[in-house]
Scaffold this active site. Structure first.
Site, short mmCIF file in Angstrom:
data_model
loop_
_atom_site.label_atom_id
_atom_site.label_comp_id
_atom_site.label_asym_id
_atom_site.label_seq_id
_atom_site.Cartn_x
_atom_site.Cartn_y
_atom_site.Cartn_z
N GLU A 199 29.94 -4.48 37.74
CA GLU A 199 31.02 -3.49 37.72
C GLU A 199 30.35 -2.13 37.70
O GLU A 199 29.78 -1.73 36.70
CB GLU A 199 31.92 -3.72 36.49
N CYS A 259 34.11 5.50 35.04
CA CYS A 259 33.80 4.96 36.37
C CYS A 259 34.99 5.01 37.32
O CYS A 259 34.81 4.97 38.54
CB CYS A 259 33.28 3.53 36.25
#
Length: 457
Positions: A211, A245
């Protein structure tokens, strides 16, 4: 001998006993995780503040989201663990065969967490791993030392070491861990470190989820509700001081509304963080002085229309808007991961899509518009992990929406059912009719092969 081999071997032997495959064991681990979070909520929140002044809402977010994930698995584990019967060719089904999918745990799972959400983004994958019947070794971020130290103290109090263990430290410790033969690796962090993890995993063909991140595009067109867009982009970009993110990385705004949008964006920033954001209790700090220096170097004074101030020693960068930005600017060359927002004017959305789709694929993307044709053009033309229409960031905490990147921004998805599936091996079986005569073996002469093969049609 590798200093962490004994930890892995202990978990491996326990996993091979099949104890982790029971519903009771999985529910017990979820209960332990919940107790750890609830009974130590204040300690976790204090650690987050000490590490980088994370504000109260963002502190609680890191506790409540994992609790929600635990609740999801507790309610759905029985169904998720059931063998799944699937359709097979009618001829085989009619002759007493069946197709079944079993979900089995991989084994010992290494979960490497990031600094920006050091509780949530470490525990969410761990919770999915435990729900799927895996054992877990946690590696918290070394740049949030208070949180890491708290995990080191609490994990042994709530979990048996053969079920969940924790290793703290930095690059040296990660390197040592990656020398070991884990059954699965879950990494959240930068693309640079992900390449190191992926190379190590490749040596043993270890399955994994990565991720990652990237420059997340955001579009505001001329039909957008500008107040809504300004508020959501201001918050989405500046929460965790931009170290998120899924934060909007840059904004393309239609030229006809650019000045108005920037005016409203400035107003939103002042409303949220005040005239002196360094004094705001709701604005986090950069994680290190080095990162503060890096992000401050993206600030071009002649393009600053809001903010622009920074304090390296104080790990502070003021929420900053750069306009008009271009793809040649330093802030457009990589993921910013800080509170500096480039804004680019555009005239033709098709041209914007043409440009974005030739950049590395991002973890997230956002569009603010009331024009369905424009929304469809953006969504169909741009590849990204997940995102929102007329919203930012929140898609990544909805357990029914698989979360993860694509290519440069990540490999694999998790959350909810997707998390259970990602941390489970899909074992596909054809259950044969033991009494069915199916002669498709040599010699073939004189046999009605077509009739036998019709079972598979």
């Amino acid at each position: 001998m590798n200093r962490y081999a004994s930890i892995l071997n202990c978990q491996k032997e326990f996993f091979l006993s099949d104890a982790t495959k029971s519903l009771a064991w999985r529910l017990d681990q979820l209960d332990r995780m919940e107790r750890m979070l609830r009974e130590n909520q204040q300690a976790f929140c204090s650690a987050l503040y000490e590490d980088f002044h994370k504000p109260p809402f963002e502190q609680l977010f890191e506790i409540t989201v994992p609790l929600g994930v635990i609740d999801y698995y507790r309610k759905n584990l029985v169904e998720l663990m059931k063998p799944q019967h699937v359709a097979i060719p009618k001829g085989l089904e009619a002759s007493g065969n069946a197709g079944v999918i079993y979900k089995e745990p991989y084994g010992v799972t290494l979960v490497i967490g990031p600094f920006n959400a050091p509780i949530l983004l470490l525990l969410d994958p761990a919770i999915a791993a435990l729900a799927a019947g895996n054992t877990v070794i946690l590696k918290p971020a070394n740049t949030t030392p208070k949180v890491a130290s708290l995990f080191q103290a609490l994990i042994p109090k709530y979990f048996s070491p053969e079920a969940v263990n924790v290793v703290t430290g930095g690059r040296e410790e990660i390197s040592a861990l990656l020398e070991l033969a884990f059954d699965f690796i879950f990494f959240t962090g930068s693309s640079t470190v992900a390449k190191v993890v992926m190379r190590a995993a490749a040596e043993r063909l270890t399955p994994m989820v990565l991720e990652l991140g990237g420059q997340n595009p955001t579009v505001v067109d001329q039909t957008a509700n500008l107040d809504v867009a300004a508020d959501r982009i201001a918050w989405g970009h500046n929460a965790i001081s931009g170290q998120w993110c899924v934060a909007p990385g840059y904004v393309y705004v239609h030229r006809s509304i650019a000045d108005e949008f920037i005016g409203r964006l400035k107003r939103s920033l002042v409303t949220m963080y005040g005239e002196k954001p360094q004094q705001s209790p709701d604005f986090a700090r950069m994680i290190t002085e080095r990162d503060t220096q890096r992000v401050s170097s993206y600030i071009l004074p002649d393009k600053v229309v809001h903010g622009g101030n920074f304090d390296i020693d104080g790990r502070f960068i003021e929420p900053t808007i750069l306009y008009p930005s271009t793809w040649d600017d330093p802030a457009m060359q990589q993921e910013i991961f800080g509170p500096v927002l480039p804004v680019l004017p555009y005239d033709d959305l098709a041209e914007v899509v043409h440009i974005i789709k030739r950049k590395p694929k991002s973890l997230a993307a956002y569009i603010f518009s009331k024009d369905q044709a424009a929304i469809d053009l953006f969504l169909s033309g741009v590849s990204f992990g997940g995102g929102c229409v007329n919203q930012t960031n929140l898609h990544c905490w909805i357990d029914s929406l698989p979360f993860g990147g694509v290519g440069y921004s990540g490999i694999g998805k998790y959350y909810g059912k997707a998390g259970f599936d990602a941390l489970s091996n899909t074992k596909a079986l054809l259950i044969g009719n033991p009494d069915l005569v199916l002669d498709v073996f040599p010699p073939y002469a004189g046999k009605d092969i077509a009739a036998s093969l019709s079972l598979f049609a």
